[in-house]
Scaffold this motif. Structure first.
Motif, PDB file in Angstrom:
ATOM      1  N   ALA A   1      37.803  38.462  43.019  1.00  0.00           N
ATOM      2  CA  ALA A   1      36.774  37.919  43.897  1.00  0.00           C
ATOM      3  C   ALA A   1      37.417  37.289  45.118  1.00  0.00           C
ATOM      4  O   ALA A   1      38.475  36.658  45.031  1.00  0.00           O
ATOM      5  CB  ALA A   1      35.940  36.870  43.155  1.00  0.00           C
ATOM      6  N   ARG A   2      36.776  37.474  46.239  1.00  0.00           N
ATOM      7  CA  ARG A   2      37.278  36.928  47.494  1.00  0.00           C
ATOM      8  C   ARG A   2      36.125  36.245  48.222  1.00  0.00           C
ATOM      9  O   ARG A   2      35.070  36.856  48.429  1.00  0.00           O
ATOM     10  CB  ARG A   2      37.837  38.054  48.365  1.00  0.00           C
ATOM     11  N   ALA A   3      36.353  34.999  48.615  1.00  0.00           N
ATOM     12  CA  ALA A   3      35.358  34.314  49.432  1.00  0.00           C
ATOM     13  C   ALA A   3      35.228  35.057  50.760  1.00  0.00           C
ATOM     14  O   ALA A   3      36.205  35.631  51.262  1.00  0.00           O
ATOM     15  CB  ALA A   3      35.765  32.874  49.667  1.00  0.00           C
ATOM     16  N   VAL A   4      34.059  35.066  51.320  1.00  0.00           N
ATOM     17  CA  VAL A   4      33.783  35.833  52.532  1.00  0.00           C
ATOM     18  C   VAL A   4      34.761  35.499  53.643  1.00  0.00           C
ATOM     19  O   VAL A   4      35.209  36.370  54.377  1.00  0.00           O
ATOM     20  CB  VAL A   4      32.333  35.607  52.985  1.00  0.00           C
TER      21      VAL A   4
ATOM     22  N   MET B   1      33.701  41.443  45.919  1.00  0.00           N
ATOM     23  CA  MET B   1      34.306  41.786  44.646  1.00  0.00           C
ATOM     24  C   MET B   1      35.041  43.117  44.753  1.00  0.00           C
ATOM     25  O   MET B   1      34.653  43.992  45.550  1.00  0.00           O
ATOM     26  CB  MET B   1      33.236  41.894  43.553  1.00  0.00           C
ATOM     27  N   ALA B   2      36.073  43.263  43.956  1.00  0.00           N
ATOM     28  CA  ALA B   2      36.844  44.500  43.966  1.00  0.00           C
ATOM     29  C   ALA B   2      37.481  44.719  42.603  1.00  0.00           C
ATOM     30  O   ALA B   2      37.568  43.804  41.786  1.00  0.00           O
ATOM     31  CB  ALA B   2      37.923  44.448  45.046  1.00  0.00           C
TER      32      ALA B   2
ATOM     33  N   GLY C   1      42.401  37.048  51.400  1.00  0.00           N
ATOM     34  CA  GLY C   1      42.899  37.666  50.185  1.00  0.00           C
ATOM     35  C   GLY C   1      41.993  37.378  49.009  1.00  0.00           C
ATOM     36  O   GLY C   1      41.043  36.596  49.116  1.00  0.00           O
ATOM     37  N   TYR C   2      42.283  38.035  47.894  1.00  0.00           N
ATOM     38  CA  TYR C   2      41.473  37.816  46.693  1.00  0.00           C
ATOM     39  C   TYR C   2      41.989  36.560  45.989  1.00  0.00           C
ATOM     40  O   TYR C   2      43.161  36.466  45.633  1.00  0.00           O
ATOM     41  CB  TYR C   2      41.517  39.046  45.800  1.00  0.00           C
ATOM     42  N   ASP C   3      41.060  35.637  45.797  1.00  0.00           N
ATOM     43  CA  ASP C   3      41.433  34.309  45.313  1.00  0.00           C
ATOM     44  C   ASP C   3      41.358  34.185  43.804  1.00  0.00           C
ATOM     45  O   ASP C   3      42.027  33.331  43.215  1.00  0.00           O
ATOM     46  CB  ASP C   3      40.497  33.256  45.930  1.00  0.00           C
ATOM     47  N   TYR C   4      40.518  34.974  43.175  1.00  0.00           N
ATOM     48  CA  TYR C   4      40.277  34.834  41.742  1.00  0.00           C
ATOM     49  C   TYR C   4      40.432  36.194  41.051  1.00  0.00           C
ATOM     50  O   TYR C   4      40.007  37.225  41.575  1.00  0.00           O
ATOM     51  CB  TYR C   4      38.868  34.278  41.494  1.00  0.00           C
ATOM     52  N   TRP C   5      41.027  36.132  39.873  1.00  0.00           N
ATOM     53  CA  TRP C   5      41.318  37.342  39.115  1.00  0.00           C
ATOM     54  C   TRP C   5      40.899  37.171  37.667  1.00  0.00           C
ATOM     55  O   TRP C   5      41.018  36.079  37.106  1.00  0.00           O
ATOM     56  CB  TRP C   5      42.819  37.648  39.166  1.00  0.00           C
ATOM     57  N   GLY C   6      40.465  38.278  37.065  1.00  0.00           N
ATOM     58  CA  GLY C   6      40.212  38.272  35.642  1.00  0.00           C
ATOM     59  C   GLY C   6      41.496  38.508  34.871  1.00  0.00           C
ATOM     60  O   GLY C   6      42.569  38.681  35.456  1.00  0.00           O
ATOM     61  N   GLN C   7      41.379  38.548  33.556  1.00  0.00           N
ATOM     62  CA  GLN C   7      42.542  38.709  32.703  1.00  0.00           C
ATOM     63  C   GLN C   7      42.924  40.172  32.503  1.00  0.00           C
ATOM     64  O   GLN C   7      44.011  40.472  32.019  1.00  0.00           O
ATOM     65  CB  GLN C   7      42.287  38.058  31.330  1.00  0.00           C
ATOM     66  N   GLY C   8      42.028  41.078  32.889  1.00  0.00           N
ATOM     67  CA  GLY C   8      42.318  42.498  32.789  1.00  0.00           C
ATOM     68  C   GLY C   8      41.776  43.131  31.530  1.00  0.00           C
ATOM     69  O   GLY C   8      41.601  42.470  30.497  1.00  0.00           O
ATOM     70  N   THR C   9      41.507  44.426  31.622  1.00  0.00           N
ATOM     71  CA  THR C   9      41.075  45.207  30.471  1.00  0.00           C
ATOM     72  C   THR C   9      41.819  46.543  30.484  1.00  0.00           C
ATOM     73  O   THR C   9      41.957  47.163  31.536  1.00  0.00           O
ATOM     74  CB  THR C   9      39.544  45.413  30.470  1.00  0.00           C
ATOM     75  N   GLN C  10      42.317  46.932  29.325  1.00  0.00           N
ATOM     76  CA  GLN C  10      43.156  48.131  29.234  1.00  0.00           C
ATOM     77  C   GLN C  10      42.299  49.392  29.189  1.00  0.00           C
ATOM     78  O   GLN C  10      41.344  49.479  28.402  1.00  0.00           O
ATOM     79  CB  GLN C  10      44.029  48.063  27.984  1.00  0.00           C
ATOM     80  N   VAL C  11      42.665  50.341  30.025  1.00  0.00           N
ATOM     81  CA  VAL C  11      42.057  51.675  29.994  1.00  0.00           C
ATOM     82  C   VAL C  11      43.170  52.671  29.711  1.00  0.00           C
ATOM     83  O   VAL C  11      44.176  52.713  30.431  1.00  0.00           O
ATOM     84  CB  VAL C  11      41.366  52.011  31.328  1.00  0.00           C
TER      85      VAL C  11
ATOM     86  N   GLN D   1      35.487  27.239  42.178  1.00  0.00           N
ATOM     87  CA  GLN D   1      36.221  28.019  41.183  1.00  0.00           C
ATOM     88  C   GLN D   1      35.312  29.111  40.630  1.00  0.00           C
ATOM     89  O   GLN D   1      34.137  28.869  40.357  1.00  0.00           O
ATOM     90  CB  GLN D   1      36.692  27.112  40.050  1.00  0.00           C
ATOM     91  N   VAL D   2      35.881  30.306  40.475  1.00  0.00           N
ATOM     92  CA  VAL D   2      35.153  31.431  39.902  1.00  0.00           C
ATOM     93  C   VAL D   2      35.944  31.936  38.704  1.00  0.00           C
ATOM     94  O   VAL D   2      37.146  32.149  38.793  1.00  0.00           O
ATOM     95  CB  VAL D   2      34.975  32.566  40.935  1.00  0.00           C
TER      96      VAL D   2
END
Length: 113
Positions: free
Chosen positions: A92-95, A34-35, A99-109, A1-2
Motif C-alpha cells: 500500500a502506498r499513500a497517495v 495498492m499493488a 514508495g510503497y509504505d506498507y507490506w503484507g507478509q506474503g503468500t506462496q504461489v 498505519q495499515v
C-alpha cells in the motif's frame, strides 16, 4: 498505519488459476494505492500489477481489482506458468508517497509443470 494480510496462495498446475486476496485494516483503505509484487527464490522482489499498470510478464493473464467496501484488493491469476512461482506480496502506498509504505507478509504461489 495499515496492516495487510494476503491469502489465496497455493499449489496449482500450469495453465490453472488462483485468486489472491489482500485484506487491509487501519487507515482508510480508499486513500491508498495498492499493488502486488512477487519474489522468486534467489531473485529480487519485482512489481506485478497495480490498478494502472502491470508487468509485461503478466499482461493478459493477471488482473488486479479492489473492493473499497471490503478493504480488499485482489489478484486474479490465469494461465499460470511455472515461472510465476514466487511469494506474492501486496503493498500500500499513500497517495502523496513516492514508495510503497506498507507490506503484507506474503503468500506462496507454486505452479507445477
Amino acid at each position: 498505519q495499515v496492516h495487510l494480510v494476503e491469502s489465496g496462495g497455493g499449489l496449482v498446475q500450469a495453465g490453472g488459476s488462483l485468486r489472491l486476496s489482500c485484506a487491509a485494516s487501519g487507515r482508510t483503505f480508499s486513500f491508498y494505492d495498492m499493488a502486488w509484487f512477487r519474489q522468486a527464490p534467489g531473485k529480487e522482489r519485482e512489481f506485478v500489477a497495480s490498478i494502472t499498470r502491470s508487468a509485461d510478464s503478466v499482461k493478459g493473464r493477471f488482473t488486479i481489482s479492489r473492493d473499497n467496501a471490503k478493504n480488499t484488493v485482489y489478484l486474479q491469476m490465469n494461465s499460470l506458468k511455472p515461472e510465476d512461482t514466487a511469494v506474492y506480496y501486496c503493498a500500500a502506498r499513500a497517495v502523496a508517497s513516492t514508495g510503497y509504505d506498507y507490506w503484507g507478509q506474503g503468500t506462496q504461489v507454486t505452479v507445477s509443470s
